[in-house]
Design a protein around this motif. Structure first.
Motif, short mmCIF file in Angstrom:
data_model
loop_
_atom_site.label_atom_id
_atom_site.label_comp_id
_atom_site.label_asym_id
_atom_site.label_seq_id
_atom_site.Cartn_x
_atom_site.Cartn_y
_atom_site.Cartn_z
N GLY A 112 -24.90 45.12 -25.64
CA GLY A 112 -23.84 46.00 -26.07
C GLY A 112 -23.18 43.95 -26.06
O GLY A 112 -22.46 43.48 -26.28
N THR A 113 -23.96 43.39 -26.57
CA THR A 113 -23.90 41.75 -25.97
C THR A 113 -23.78 41.03 -27.38
O THR A 113 -24.65 41.69 -28.42
CB THR A 113 -24.81 40.93 -25.55
OG1 THR A 113 -26.46 41.26 -26.27
CG2 THR A 113 -24.74 41.34 -23.96
N ILE A 114 -23.24 39.89 -27.75
CA ILE A 114 -23.29 39.86 -29.13
C ILE A 114 -23.53 38.37 -28.64
O ILE A 114 -23.72 37.40 -28.64
CB ILE A 114 -21.95 39.58 -29.87
CG1 ILE A 114 -21.30 40.96 -29.59
CG2 ILE A 114 -21.85 38.77 -30.82
CD1 ILE A 114 -19.20 40.83 -29.88
N ALA A 115 -24.72 37.80 -30.42
CA ALA A 115 -25.42 36.85 -30.43
C ALA A 115 -24.77 35.79 -31.76
O ALA A 115 -24.41 36.80 -32.70
CB ALA A 115 -27.15 36.96 -30.57
N PHE A 116 -24.23 34.78 -31.61
CA PHE A 116 -24.06 33.92 -32.71
C PHE A 116 -25.34 33.25 -32.48
O PHE A 116 -25.75 32.57 -32.57
CB PHE A 116 -23.00 33.14 -32.28
CG PHE A 116 -21.61 33.83 -31.65
CD1 PHE A 116 -20.73 34.45 -33.09
CD2 PHE A 116 -21.58 34.13 -30.58
CE1 PHE A 116 -19.95 35.45 -32.97
CE2 PHE A 116 -20.74 35.04 -30.32
CZ PHE A 116 -19.39 35.71 -31.34
N SER A 117 -25.03 33.09 -34.31
CA SER A 117 -25.97 31.94 -35.29
C SER A 117 -25.10 30.93 -35.97
O SER A 117 -24.08 31.21 -35.96
CB SER A 117 -27.14 33.08 -35.64
OG SER A 117 -26.37 33.55 -37.13
N ASN A 118 -26.07 30.18 -37.16
CA ASN A 118 -25.77 29.19 -37.99
C ASN A 118 -24.56 30.04 -39.36
O ASN A 118 -24.02 29.77 -39.55
CB ASN A 118 -26.76 28.57 -38.56
CG ASN A 118 -27.07 27.22 -37.49
OD1 ASN A 118 -26.05 27.50 -36.30
ND2 ASN A 118 -28.36 27.34 -37.27
N GLY A 119 -24.78 31.67 -39.36
CA GLY A 119 -24.27 31.99 -39.95
C GLY A 119 -25.28 33.39 -40.77
O GLY A 119 -26.66 32.77 -41.09
N LYS A 120 -24.28 34.47 -40.92
CA LYS A 120 -24.89 35.66 -41.80
C LYS A 120 -24.61 35.45 -43.15
O LYS A 120 -24.09 36.98 -43.29
CB LYS A 120 -25.71 36.44 -40.73
CG LYS A 120 -24.81 36.85 -39.73
CD LYS A 120 -24.89 38.04 -39.38
CE LYS A 120 -23.59 38.46 -38.82
NZ LYS A 120 -23.79 40.21 -38.66
N PHE A 121 -23.63 35.00 -43.46
CA PHE A 121 -22.51 35.59 -44.60
C PHE A 121 -23.28 36.13 -45.69
O PHE A 121 -22.28 37.23 -46.21
CB PHE A 121 -21.76 33.67 -44.92
CG PHE A 121 -20.49 34.34 -45.42
CD1 PHE A 121 -19.40 34.98 -44.53
CD2 PHE A 121 -20.12 33.72 -46.72
CE1 PHE A 121 -18.62 35.53 -45.39
CE2 PHE A 121 -19.39 34.20 -47.50
CZ PHE A 121 -17.83 35.26 -47.13
N LEU A 122 -24.16 35.63 -46.07
CA LEU A 122 -24.32 36.80 -47.51
C LEU A 122 -25.26 37.92 -47.36
O LEU A 122 -25.56 38.36 -48.33
CB LEU A 122 -24.65 35.25 -48.64
CG LEU A 122 -23.90 34.06 -48.81
CD1 LEU A 122 -24.67 33.66 -50.15
CD2 LEU A 122 -22.46 35.20 -49.80
N ASP A 123 -25.58 38.04 -46.15
CA ASP A 123 -26.26 39.17 -45.90
C ASP A 123 -25.26 40.68 -46.33
O ASP A 123 -24.73 40.97 -45.08
CB ASP A 123 -27.01 39.21 -44.50
CG ASP A 123 -28.07 37.96 -43.86
OD1 ASP A 123 -28.06 36.99 -44.94
OD2 ASP A 123 -27.63 37.77 -43.54
N ALA A 124 -25.06 41.03 -47.01
CA ALA A 124 -24.55 41.96 -47.59
C ALA A 124 -22.50 41.91 -47.30
O ALA A 124 -22.31 42.90 -46.70
CB ALA A 124 -24.87 43.38 -46.34
N LYS A 125 -22.52 41.02 -47.51
CA LYS A 125 -20.92 40.61 -47.01
C LYS A 125 -20.06 40.58 -48.84
O LYS A 125 -19.45 40.32 -48.63
CB LYS A 125 -20.90 39.72 -46.79
CG LYS A 125 -21.00 39.70 -44.72
CD LYS A 125 -20.80 41.00 -44.38
CE LYS A 125 -21.30 40.34 -42.36
NZ LYS A 125 -22.45 41.85 -42.61
#
Length: 69
Positions: A16-29
């Motif tokens: 139930g945790t959320i991990a943040f990264s530098n961006g995953k914008f184009l992954d199926a967006k």
């Protein structure tokens, strides 16, 4: 909030945790972006049709019951 999560967050469903990264914008967006632009275009078409109909109704109203000053 949702935009930040969709762009940077990754939900771990087991903990139930959320991990943040530098961006995953184009992954199926890309499809989400495409649909947003489609709805914007449909909204513009609907507003233009509404504007035309408002002018027609105003013209008919004036024909039926003219406003005299």
């Amino acid at each position: 909030c949702l935009g930040h999560y969709q762009h940077y967050g990754e939900l771990d469903r087991s903990s139930g945790t959320i991990a943040f990264s530098n961006g995953k914008f184009l992954d199926a967006k890309i499809s989400s972006i495409f649909y947003a632009f489609v709805f914007i275009d449909l909204g513009i078409i609907a507003i233009n049709r509404l504007e035309e109909n408002i002018e027609k109704v105003a013209s008919l109203q004036h024909t039926i019951n003219p406003v005299l000053t």
